[in-house]
Design an enzyme around this catalytic site. Structure first.
Site: not given
Ligand SMILES: [Zn+2]
Length: 459
Positions: A67-68, A156, A183, A236, A309
């Site tokens: 969400l930055r 991540d 990740h 992912h 993601d």
């Molecule tokens: Zn990632």
């Protein structure tokens, strides 16, 4: 708050193997009753929503979004991100820690929860970093972050390169019994790669990222996780090999779960040739064989969770001024000059996903890859279990009044201009989808309605 009743919908709750016509009554933010349709007598002041022809499922949960906020208000804020999440049918999202500053202290987690409260939309779980500043050297205070609201830990965006750090992190995770989301990327193998290594990378003249860049790390980390006793979640997964490794590690006792994103199971690297920067992410879109392996793993339960993601980016970080004219979308790009290939490699990774995730996942159901109950397990029940949200992921009486009502028939076209997210980076522009969240309900309150909420005549 008035009681809320969802009447006449098809209720699907895999936690209790329910799939049929039921009415759901929510009182004081909790599920009060779930009974065969037509048998409930709600209190007189109840708001009744007619759900005829709609699916009523436990609120969808996305365990992997960016969400930055704090740090990148030109890409997304918690407020805009949570409104996009509500529009996409999600009642809870887990927001990753690669903000600026990084979410590695209780005060940043506290800020995120305050913003979420102000959004009055989807719930937010602040994912804690594993290492301070995502630098891979020093662990965060796991217990303090759990007290501040974390229910998942992840660096991540960046892999954890140092094995000794990972071993210590697993020890902490085992102590508090929350999972570490990994990740998986060997950056030495990624190099300057922009897409999957294969025919597409060769044709475009860009450096490719081999399957091994992901699989090597999945193999290493699952080997460490076996015996560690810690819950480990592989974020992912994109390759057939990673899926085989997860299956094998489980038979050896690893407490391992994994997720797949809609872009990795709906697109292969052919989409990268058409959309370039808007189809660039880490890990990259893979081959058709990898996509087929993801489908099989979604169906057989190897993949536990669908996560978007969601990774909003502004046009500048994607270098769209230079790259967009090269990637027309309706046909493959021509071979790139070395300069353009280098710019493409430095274009930011990731695409938005909160508002397309459900529609894309419903394609799996439409095509017969998975059944509806499995879809709900992948998007609600299993994510709730991963985050240990015991009162979510089900519609059993006593659970949270978090509900997603899906219109499975409505057909729509993806138009990024209409996203509530601040960013537009998606390779799904113009794609026709079937099915959408009609209502998103958090603690008994409607936070998103596809059409104006019309109360039923209750007489
Ligand atoms: Zn990632």
């Amino acid at each position: 708050m008035r009681p809320l009743m969802l009447r006449g919908g098809r209720v699907i709750d895999p936690a209790f193997e329910i799939d049929g016509a039921y009415d759901v009554l929510v009182i004081d933010g909790e599920i009060d009753a779930l009974e065969p349709s037509g048998t409930l007598a709600p209190p007189g002041d109840t708001v009744v929503i007619d759900c005829t022809g709609l699916w009523v499922v436990p609120g969808l949960i996305d365990v992997h979004v960016h969400l930055r906020d704090p740090g990148f208000p030109q890409k997304e804020t918690i407020i805009t991100g949570l409104r996009a999440a509500a529009a996409g049918g999600f009642t809870t999202v887990a927001a990753m820690a690669n903000t600026s500053p990084v979410d590695d202290t209780p005060s940043i987690a506290g800020y995120m929860l305050e913003q979420a409260h102000a959004a009055r939309a989807t719930r937010l779980i602040p994912v804690s970093a594993v290492t301070k500043g995502l630098a891979g050297r020093e662990l965060v205070d796991f217990a303090a972050m759990a007290d501040a609201g974390a229910r998942l830990y992840s660096d991540d965006g960046i892999p954890i390169d140092n094995e000794a750090i990972l071993v210590s992190a697993f020890r902490e995770a085992a102590r508090i019994n929350f999972a570490i989301s990994l990740h998986e990327e060997d950056r030495a193998l990624t190099g300057h790669g922009a897409c999957n290594a294969g025919d597409v990378s060769k044709r475009l003249g860009v450096a490719g990222i081999p399957v091994a860049a992901e699989a090597h790390r999945v193999r290493r980390d699952l080997a460490i996780a076996v015996g560690a006793g810690a819950p480990v979640h592989i974020a992912h997964v994109s390759t057939a090999e990673s899926i085989e490794l997860v299956r094998a590690a489980r038979t050896r006792g690893a407490n391992a779960t994994c997720e797949a994103t809609p872009h990795h199971f709906m697109l292969d690297d052919g989409a990268f040739a058409r959309f370039g920067p808007n189809a660039k992410m880490a890990p990259p879109l893979r081959s058709g064989e990898d996509v087929a392996a993801l489908h099989a793993a979604l169906a057989d339960g190897t993949i536990d969770v669908i996560a978007s993601d969601h990774a909003p980016h502004d046009p500048v970080s994607k270098h769209l001024d230079r790259l967009a004219p090269l990637f027309p979308g309706d046909r493959d790009a021509a071979r790139l000059s070395p300069d353009d290939a280098e710019i493409l490699a430095s274009s930011a990774n990731g695409i938005v996903g909160l508002e397309t995730s459900l529609g894309l996942a419903l394609e799996l159901v439409d095509k017969g890859v998975i059944g509806v109950s499995r879809l709900v397990a992948l998007m609600a029940m299993n994510p709730a279990r991963l985050l240990r949200l015991d009162a979510q992921g089900t519609l059993a009486p006593g659970a949270c009044g978090d509900i997603t009502v899906i219109d499975p028939k409505v057909e729509w076209t993806v138009d990024p201009a209409r996203f509530l997210s601040m960013s537009r980076n998606t390779p799904f522009t113009g794609r026709r989808l079937k099915g959408k969240a009609a209502y998103t309900i958090v603690a008994g309150e409607v936070v998103h309605a596809m059409r104006p909420l019309v109360e039923m005549n209750r007489t």
